[in-house]
Design an enzyme around this catalytic site. Structure first.
Site, PDB file in Angstrom:
ATOM      1  N   GLY A  46      -2.864 -10.759  20.862  1.00 42.55           N
ATOM      2  CA  GLY A  46      -3.446 -12.081  21.029  1.00 42.55           C
ATOM      3  C   GLY A  46      -2.680 -12.871  22.066  1.00 42.55           C
ATOM      4  O   GLY A  46      -1.509 -12.575  22.345  1.00 42.55           O
ATOM      5  N   GLN A  51       0.290 -20.240  26.428  1.00 42.99           N
ATOM      6  CA  GLN A  51       1.265 -19.177  26.762  1.00 42.99           C
ATOM      7  C   GLN A  51       1.205 -18.783  28.235  1.00 42.99           C
ATOM      8  O   GLN A  51       2.114 -18.110  28.720  1.00 42.99           O
ATOM      9  CB  GLN A  51       1.035 -17.938  25.893  1.00 42.99           C
ATOM     10  CG  GLN A  51       1.374 -18.170  24.420  1.00 42.99           C
ATOM     11  CD  GLN A  51       1.176 -16.898  23.637  1.00 42.99           C
ATOM     12  OE1 GLN A  51       0.071 -16.590  23.220  1.00 42.99           O
ATOM     13  NE2 GLN A  51       2.243 -16.139  23.435  1.00 42.99           N
ATOM     14  N   CYS A  88       5.565 -12.211  19.039  1.00 43.53           N
ATOM     15  CA  CYS A  88       4.841 -13.084  19.958  1.00 43.53           C
ATOM     16  C   CYS A  88       5.210 -12.693  21.383  1.00 43.53           C
ATOM     17  O   CYS A  88       6.379 -12.430  21.670  1.00 43.53           O
ATOM     18  CB  CYS A  88       5.240 -14.535  19.691  1.00 43.53           C
ATOM     19  SG  CYS A  88       4.426 -15.729  20.763  1.00 43.53           S
ATOM     20  N   LEU A  89       4.222 -12.687  22.276  1.00 44.63           N
ATOM     21  CA  LEU A  89       4.490 -12.349  23.676  1.00 44.63           C
ATOM     22  C   LEU A  89       5.406 -13.379  24.331  1.00 44.63           C
ATOM     23  O   LEU A  89       6.012 -13.094  25.362  1.00 44.63           O
ATOM     24  CB  LEU A  89       3.186 -12.224  24.457  1.00 44.63           C
ATOM     25  CG  LEU A  89       2.277 -11.059  24.041  1.00 44.63           C
ATOM     26  CD1 LEU A  89       0.988 -11.069  24.841  1.00 44.63           C
ATOM     27  CD2 LEU A  89       2.985  -9.718  24.151  1.00 44.63           C
ATOM     28  N   HIS A 130      -1.902 -17.235  13.957  1.00 41.34           N
ATOM     29  CA  HIS A 130      -0.823 -17.288  14.948  1.00 41.34           C
ATOM     30  C   HIS A 130      -1.300 -17.950  16.242  1.00 41.34           C
ATOM     31  O   HIS A 130      -0.621 -18.827  16.797  1.00 41.34           O
ATOM     32  CB  HIS A 130      -0.340 -15.849  15.208  1.00 41.34           C
ATOM     33  CG  HIS A 130       0.730 -15.713  16.235  1.00 41.34           C
ATOM     34  ND1 HIS A 130       2.003 -15.279  15.944  1.00 41.34           N
ATOM     35  CD2 HIS A 130       0.716 -15.945  17.577  1.00 41.34           C
ATOM     36  CE1 HIS A 130       2.727 -15.261  17.058  1.00 41.34           C
ATOM     37  NE2 HIS A 130       1.972 -15.658  18.066  1.00 41.34           N
ATOM     38  N   GLU A 131      -2.480 -17.547  16.717  1.00 44.82           N
ATOM     39  CA  GLU A 131      -2.972 -18.077  18.000  1.00 44.82           C
ATOM     40  C   GLU A 131      -3.408 -19.533  17.883  1.00 44.82           C
ATOM     41  O   GLU A 131      -3.156 -20.332  18.787  1.00 44.82           O
ATOM     42  CB  GLU A 131      -4.107 -17.205  18.547  1.00 44.82           C
ATOM     43  CG  GLU A 131      -3.738 -15.746  18.821  1.00 44.82           C
ATOM     44  CD  GLU A 131      -2.477 -15.544  19.653  1.00 44.82           C
ATOM     45  OE1 GLU A 131      -2.146 -16.416  20.475  1.00 44.82           O
ATOM     46  OE2 GLU A 131      -1.813 -14.509  19.439  1.00 44.82           O
ATOM     47  N   HIS A 134      -0.542 -21.838  18.194  1.00 44.80           N
ATOM     48  CA  HIS A 134      -0.089 -22.104  19.567  1.00 44.80           C
ATOM     49  C   HIS A 134      -0.798 -23.325  20.168  1.00 44.80           C
ATOM     50  O   HIS A 134      -0.217 -24.058  20.969  1.00 44.80           O
ATOM     51  CB  HIS A 134      -0.390 -20.904  20.476  1.00 44.80           C
ATOM     52  CG  HIS A 134       0.657 -19.829  20.462  1.00 44.80           C
ATOM     53  ND1 HIS A 134       1.968 -20.059  20.833  1.00 44.80           N
ATOM     54  CD2 HIS A 134       0.582 -18.507  20.164  1.00 44.80           C
ATOM     55  CE1 HIS A 134       2.650 -18.916  20.745  1.00 44.80           C
ATOM     56  NE2 HIS A 134       1.841 -17.963  20.335  1.00 44.80           N
TER      57      HIS A 134
HETATM   58 ZN    ZN Z   1       2.334 -16.028  20.012  1.00 46.75          ZN
END
Ligand code: ZN
Length: 157
Positions: A46, A51, A88-89, A130-131, A134
């Protein structure tokens, strides 16, 4: 399409509240396409627009069943509980244990700005939570139980 630079935790953009999208302009369509490409290139499940430095309420998710684009997503109901490893990226090479709902129903708009409902369990439920976090400036690290640990990836994959 083009790869975008993924912002790393500590970048102030990751703590900001994103704005709603009112129209999918060509620029926003390019952003969505780039987000999908960037997510795949980074082997993520995701990615949220902040991000890549864009404060708009857009997320892309792929838990293995193809890309899902969610514009202005909102979680409308949750139930159950799952505790598991989450990464997380924006914090590469790290993970921690996070408890999330095991079942999530969300509503969002697609790239034609048609509203749809999506139901997810397990990894998809976790990814949606999670997304969406953000978009309100939250990282999973706020919810980690115990330590954040290093993860190593199998280079055979
Ligand atoms: Zn993330």
């Amino acid at each position: 399409m083009a790869l975008r630079t993924i912002r790393i935790q500590g970048d102030p953009v990751l703590g900001k509240i994103c704005r709603e999208v009112t129209e999918v302009t060509p620029k926003i369509q390019t952003l969505i396409d780039d987000m999908i490409e960037t997510m795949y290139e980074a082997n993520g499940v995701g990615l949220a627009a902040p991000q890549v430095g864009i404060l708009k309420r857009i997320v892309v998710i792929d838990v293995g069943d193809g890309p899902i684009v969610m514009i202005n997503p909102r979680i409308i109901s949750t139930d159950g509980e799952q505790t598991g490893s989450e990464g997380c990226l924006s914090l590469p090479g790290k993970a921690g244990q996070v408890t999330r709902p095991n079942h999530v129903i969300a509503r969002a708009f697609d790239e034609e700005m048609n509203e749809f409902e999506i139901e997810g369990t397990e990894l998809l439920a976790r990814a949606i939570c999670h997304e969406v976090d953000h978009l309100d400036g939250h990282m999973y690290t706020e919810f980690v139980e115990g330590d954040i640990y290093d993860v190593t990836y199998d280079e055979e994959d």
